[in-house]
Scaffold this motif. Structure first.
Motif, PDB file in Angstrom:
ATOM      1  N   GLN A  41       7.717   8.046   3.866  1.00 31.52           N
ATOM      2  CA  GLN A  41       6.433   7.742   4.505  1.00 31.52           C
ATOM      3  C   GLN A  41       6.249   6.225   4.539  1.00 31.52           C
ATOM      4  O   GLN A  41       6.986   5.489   3.903  1.00 31.52           O
ATOM      5  CB  GLN A  41       5.279   8.401   3.740  1.00 31.52           C
ATOM      6  CG  GLN A  41       5.215   9.911   3.911  1.00 31.52           C
ATOM      7  CD  GLN A  41       6.329  10.648   3.191  1.00 31.52           C
ATOM      8  OE1 GLN A  41       6.707  10.277   2.095  1.00 31.52           O
ATOM      9  NE2 GLN A  41       6.882  11.661   3.817  1.00 31.52           N
ATOM     10  N   ALA A  42       5.236   5.786   5.245  1.00 26.53           N
ATOM     11  CA  ALA A  42       5.005   4.355   5.449  1.00 26.53           C
ATOM     12  C   ALA A  42       4.662   3.620   4.156  1.00 26.53           C
ATOM     13  O   ALA A  42       4.147   4.215   3.205  1.00 26.53           O
ATOM     14  CB  ALA A  42       3.865   4.163   6.458  1.00 26.53           C
ATOM     15  N   PRO A  72      10.450   5.093   6.544  1.00 24.26           N
ATOM     16  CA  PRO A  72       9.598   6.006   7.310  1.00 24.26           C
ATOM     17  C   PRO A  72      10.236   6.385   8.644  1.00 24.26           C
ATOM     18  O   PRO A  72      11.175   5.744   9.096  1.00 24.26           O
ATOM     19  CB  PRO A  72       8.329   5.193   7.529  1.00 24.26           C
ATOM     20  CG  PRO A  72       8.811   3.780   7.564  1.00 24.26           C
ATOM     21  CD  PRO A  72       9.960   3.721   6.587  1.00 24.26           C
TER      22      PRO A  72
END
Length: 171
Positions: A41-42, A72
């Motif tokens: 994920q970011a 990500p």
């Protein structure tokens, strides 16, 4: 109880070798080099923050660096694929969330088999999913919300993310 001579010699030899085996085991303690935790994920996301807290805790407890690498994209599949291509030696870890389980059903052609290629180590987080409605909506429970949607015939669920966990749960 009387031991046969041969069995006694096996036991004596094993007892004599035990200190040498324990030294070998101690020399191969984990981790002996930095460990990478990959997050799909970011940067700044909840998963990234959790990974950084875990990395700091493990670095302090085990005396070796645990580094967080953010990869990500593709709903976490880029990070998962990167981990499956690494040697399975315990020095590359993947922070998994519900998105990874959902991806198995969403994507037809993945270059990895999540169940076969990823081995669970431990549970580090639990994230509840919450559904909210505007106060003008008369539904107070999920079954009431579904019934209300059938009566209205309108699309009642909105989320900007395609192929993401919250959207899939809502639909």
């Amino acid at each position: 109880m009387k031991l046969p001579r041969r069995q006694f010699l096996y036991l004596a030899a094993s007892a004599a070798a035990l200190p040498a085996v324990s030294r070998i085991t101690r020399a191969q303690s984990y981790p002996s080099r930095p460990v990478k935790i990959i997050v799909g994920q970011a940067a700044g996301s909840a998963s990234d923050l959790i990974a950084r807290l875990i990395a700091q805790f493990l670095s302090e407890k085990l005396g070796q660096q645990f580094l967080v690498e953010v990869r990500p994209g593709a709903a976490g599949n880029i990070a998962t694929e990167a981990v499956t291509r690494m040697p399975p030696d315990g020095y590359t870890l993947l922070l998994v969330n519900s998105q990874n389980a959902i991806n198995v059903a969403l994507y037809e052609k993945l270059s990895f088999d999540f169940v076969r290629d990823i081995a669970p180590v431990g549970r580090v987080q639990s994230v509840p999913l919450v559904m909210e409605v505007h106060p003008s909506v008369p539904a107070k429970t999920i079954p009431e919300f579904i019934a209300y949607g059938r009566i209205c015939g309108a699309q009642l669920f909105g989320n900007c993310a395609r192929k993401r966990g919250a959207r899939m749960v809502g639909q």
